[in-house]
Scaffold this motif. Structure first.
Motif, PDB file in Angstrom:
ATOM      1  N   GLU A  37       0.827  -1.243  -0.045  1.00 38.57           N
ATOM      2  CA  GLU A  37      -0.099  -0.017   0.046  1.00 38.57           C
ATOM      3  C   GLU A  37       1.009   1.226   0.203  1.00 38.57           C
ATOM      4  O   GLU A  37       1.921   1.419   0.747  1.00 38.57           O
ATOM      5  CB  GLU A  37      -1.031  -0.103   1.400  1.00 38.57           C
ATOM      6  CG  GLU A  37      -0.400  -0.192   2.546  1.00 38.57           C
ATOM      7  CD  GLU A  37      -1.150  -0.140   3.655  1.00 38.57           C
ATOM      8  OE1 GLU A  37      -2.411   0.608   3.601  1.00 38.57           O
ATOM      9  OE2 GLU A  37      -1.104  -0.906   4.696  1.00 38.57           O
TER      10      GLU A  37
ATOM     11  N   TYR B 162       1.048   5.271   0.249  1.00 37.54           N
ATOM     12  CA  TYR B 162       0.336   6.819   0.803  1.00 37.54           C
ATOM     13  C   TYR B 162       1.470   7.768   0.838  1.00 37.54           C
ATOM     14  O   TYR B 162       2.280   7.760   1.720  1.00 37.54           O
ATOM     15  CB  TYR B 162      -0.345   6.554   1.972  1.00 37.54           C
ATOM     16  CG  TYR B 162      -1.313   5.357   2.013  1.00 37.54           C
ATOM     17  CD1 TYR B 162      -2.614   5.915   1.628  1.00 37.54           C
ATOM     18  CD2 TYR B 162      -1.057   4.119   2.290  1.00 37.54           C
ATOM     19  CE1 TYR B 162      -3.644   4.942   1.638  1.00 37.54           C
ATOM     20  CE2 TYR B 162      -2.314   3.126   2.390  1.00 37.54           C
ATOM     21  CZ  TYR B 162      -3.235   3.578   1.976  1.00 37.54           C
ATOM     22  OH  TYR B 162      -4.514   2.519   1.947  1.00 37.54           O
TER      23      TYR B 162
ATOM     24  N   ALA C 226      -1.150   6.356   6.245  1.00 36.54           N
ATOM     25  CA  ALA C 226      -2.344   5.445   5.587  1.00 36.54           C
ATOM     26  C   ALA C 226      -3.534   5.592   6.276  1.00 36.54           C
ATOM     27  O   ALA C 226      -3.760   6.107   7.394  1.00 36.54           O
ATOM     28  CB  ALA C 226      -1.791   4.215   5.701  1.00 36.54           C
ATOM     29  N   THR C 227      -4.697   5.123   5.665  1.00 33.80           N
ATOM     30  CA  THR C 227      -6.089   4.835   6.272  1.00 33.80           C
ATOM     31  C   THR C 227      -5.781   3.999   7.109  1.00 33.80           C
ATOM     32  O   THR C 227      -5.849   2.774   6.554  1.00 33.80           O
ATOM     33  CB  THR C 227      -7.093   4.818   5.192  1.00 33.80           C
ATOM     34  OG1 THR C 227      -7.106   6.099   4.349  1.00 33.80           O
ATOM     35  CG2 THR C 227      -8.512   4.815   5.982  1.00 33.80           C
TER      36      THR C 227
ATOM     37  N   THR D 121      -8.257   0.641   6.462  1.00 36.20           N
ATOM     38  CA  THR D 121      -7.733  -0.171   5.139  1.00 36.20           C
ATOM     39  C   THR D 121      -6.479  -0.741   5.415  1.00 36.20           C
ATOM     40  O   THR D 121      -6.398  -2.001   4.944  1.00 36.20           O
ATOM     41  CB  THR D 121      -7.564   0.899   3.884  1.00 36.20           C
ATOM     42  OG1 THR D 121      -8.722   1.571   3.865  1.00 36.20           O
ATOM     43  CG2 THR D 121      -7.008   0.062   2.644  1.00 36.20           C
TER      44      THR D 121
ATOM     45  N   ASP E 176      -2.945   5.698  -3.578  1.00 38.44           N
ATOM     46  CA  ASP E 176      -3.980   6.778  -3.309  1.00 38.44           C
ATOM     47  C   ASP E 176      -3.956   7.552  -4.284  1.00 38.44           C
ATOM     48  O   ASP E 176      -3.069   8.077  -4.978  1.00 38.44           O
ATOM     49  CB  ASP E 176      -3.444   7.709  -1.904  1.00 38.44           C
ATOM     50  CG  ASP E 176      -4.499   8.503  -1.575  1.00 38.44           C
ATOM     51  OD1 ASP E 176      -5.455   8.974  -2.148  1.00 38.44           O
ATOM     52  OD2 ASP E 176      -4.562   8.890  -0.461  1.00 38.44           O
TER      53      ASP E 176
ATOM     54  N   ARG F 221      -5.024  10.555  -5.082  1.00 40.52           N
ATOM     55  CA  ARG F 221      -5.039  11.934  -4.796  1.00 40.52           C
ATOM     56  C   ARG F 221      -3.403  12.369  -5.238  1.00 40.52           C
ATOM     57  O   ARG F 221      -3.329  13.447  -5.951  1.00 40.52           O
ATOM     58  CB  ARG F 221      -5.245  12.432  -3.591  1.00 40.52           C
ATOM     59  CG  ARG F 221      -6.834  12.259  -3.191  1.00 40.52           C
ATOM     60  CD  ARG F 221      -7.121  12.583  -1.704  1.00 40.52           C
ATOM     61  NE  ARG F 221      -6.469  11.625  -0.810  1.00 40.52           N
ATOM     62  CZ  ARG F 221      -6.492  11.521   0.458  1.00 40.52           C
ATOM     63  NH1 ARG F 221      -7.470  12.532   1.014  1.00 40.52           N
ATOM     64  NH2 ARG F 221      -6.408  10.667   1.204  1.00 40.52           N
TER      65      ARG F 221
ATOM     66  N   ARG G 153      -6.778   1.677  -7.202  1.00 43.22           N
ATOM     67  CA  ARG G 153      -6.657   3.069  -6.747  1.00 43.22           C
ATOM     68  C   ARG G 153      -7.827   3.743  -6.019  1.00 43.22           C
ATOM     69  O   ARG G 153      -9.004   3.565  -6.223  1.00 43.22           O
ATOM     70  CB  ARG G 153      -6.814   4.003  -8.069  1.00 43.22           C
ATOM     71  CG  ARG G 153      -6.482   5.184  -8.074  1.00 43.22           C
ATOM     72  CD  ARG G 153      -6.222   5.967  -9.593  1.00 43.22           C
ATOM     73  NE  ARG G 153      -7.546   5.686 -10.460  1.00 43.22           N
ATOM     74  CZ  ARG G 153      -8.670   6.644 -10.316  1.00 43.22           C
ATOM     75  NH1 ARG G 153      -8.444   7.711  -9.817  1.00 43.22           N
ATOM     76  NH2 ARG G 153      -9.451   6.401 -11.226  1.00 43.22           N
ATOM     77  N   ARG G 154      -7.348   3.966  -4.820  1.00 39.97           N
ATOM     78  CA  ARG G 154      -8.466   4.785  -3.973  1.00 39.97           C
ATOM     79  C   ARG G 154      -8.791   6.169  -4.093  1.00 39.97           C
ATOM     80  O   ARG G 154      -8.170   6.750  -4.970  1.00 39.97           O
ATOM     81  CB  ARG G 154      -7.708   4.733  -2.338  1.00 39.97           C
ATOM     82  CG  ARG G 154      -7.419   3.225  -1.821  1.00 39.97           C
ATOM     83  CD  ARG G 154      -6.637   3.343  -0.460  1.00 39.97           C
ATOM     84  NE  ARG G 154      -7.897   3.904   0.605  1.00 39.97           N
ATOM     85  CZ  ARG G 154      -7.632   4.871   1.052  1.00 39.97           C
ATOM     86  NH1 ARG G 154      -6.650   5.553   0.907  1.00 39.97           N
ATOM     87  NH2 ARG G 154      -8.587   5.240   2.157  1.00 39.97           N
ATOM     88  N   ASN G 155      -9.773   6.730  -3.500  1.00 38.08           N
ATOM     89  CA  ASN G 155     -10.296   8.035  -3.848  1.00 38.08           C
ATOM     90  C   ASN G 155     -10.574   8.214  -5.572  1.00 38.08           C
ATOM     91  O   ASN G 155     -10.065   9.344  -6.132  1.00 38.08           O
ATOM     92  CB  ASN G 155      -9.038   9.133  -3.344  1.00 38.08           C
ATOM     93  CG  ASN G 155      -8.908   9.104  -2.043  1.00 38.08           C
ATOM     94  OD1 ASN G 155     -10.028   9.213  -1.295  1.00 38.08           O
ATOM     95  ND2 ASN G 155      -7.740   8.565  -1.366  1.00 38.08           N
TER      96      ASN G 155
END
Length: 217
Positions: free
Chosen positions: A47, A49, A54-55, A58, A121, A123, A145-147
């Motif tokens: 992951e 970030y 990180a979130t 998740t 991420d 973003r 891909r988040r967001n």
């Protein structure tokens, strides 16, 4: 060899993540990604970030999936403060933190090979470079891909950031969390995974809204 779906591991990872993430008032993103990483029996879960920590939910889900698959879980962050925040949050959640690497986009994935589950991420401006430099597994890789619902990422295509040795077999955007853009990527020299009889349906229920999402894996 190629990634093979194992529903038993997916179910175990999902259930354990639901139990561990009850304290987070968030969407079912963590549960879904945990089930997917577990179901695909991912051995190298990464992951990334690059801006901020990180979130936690998740990350907890991915850590649980790695425990079920016996895989390696890596988390890339941009600075030392993010690393400390991440480790503290994971300990507070009662989960062992992943191996953490601090650095820029290229440094984040250098030295890592056979990545078969990669979460980025959507973003940060440099997330495309992370995907491009990542050494994906010859068995195939699941990219997340988040967001993905952000307007700044409108028109994004996985094919535009992948190297010549990888190709997108299928992809789907799901309304989970702030949007998940998920792609299954095959190594160009590997056989196509879209053969008859190999598909699996992944069913996910958002714990807050009660909405059911189904994707074909």
């Amino acid at each position: 060899m190629k990634l093979v779906w194992t529903p038993e591991t997916a179910s175990k990872a999902y259930i354990d993540t639901v139990k561990s993430c009850e304290l987070f008032q968030e969407s079912g993103e963590a549960e879904l990604l945990s089930a997917m990483a577990g179901g695909w029996n991912a051995k190298m879960i990464v992951e990334v970030y690059m801006h901020g920590g990180a979130t936690t939910a998740t990350s907890v889900g991915l850590a649980i999936a790695a425990a079920h698959t016996g895989g390696r879980h890596m988390c890339m962050v941009s600075d030392e403060r993010s690393r400390l925040d991440y480790v503290k949050a994971m300990h507070a959640a009662g989960v062992s933190p992943a191996e953490v690497v601090v650095g820029g986009a290229e440094a984040a994935v250098v030295g890592l090979t056979d990545i078969d589950f990669l979460v980025v991420d959507g973003r940060p401006k440099d997330f495309s470079r992370v995907v491009r430099f990542a050494k994906l597994s010859h068995r195939g890789t699941v990219l997340v891909r988040r967001n993905a619902s952000l307007r700044t990422m409108a028109g994004f295509r996985w094919g535009g950031v992948l190297g010549s040795t990888s190709r997108v077999v299928r992809s789907v955007v799901m309304p989970v969390g702030k949007g998940l853009d998920i792609a299954y990527v095959a190594y160009n020299c590997a056989p196509t995974y879209s053969q008859k009889g190999t598909s699996r349906w992944i069913r996910h229920i958002d714990q807050q809204s009660g909405e059911e999402h189904v994707i074909r894996g």
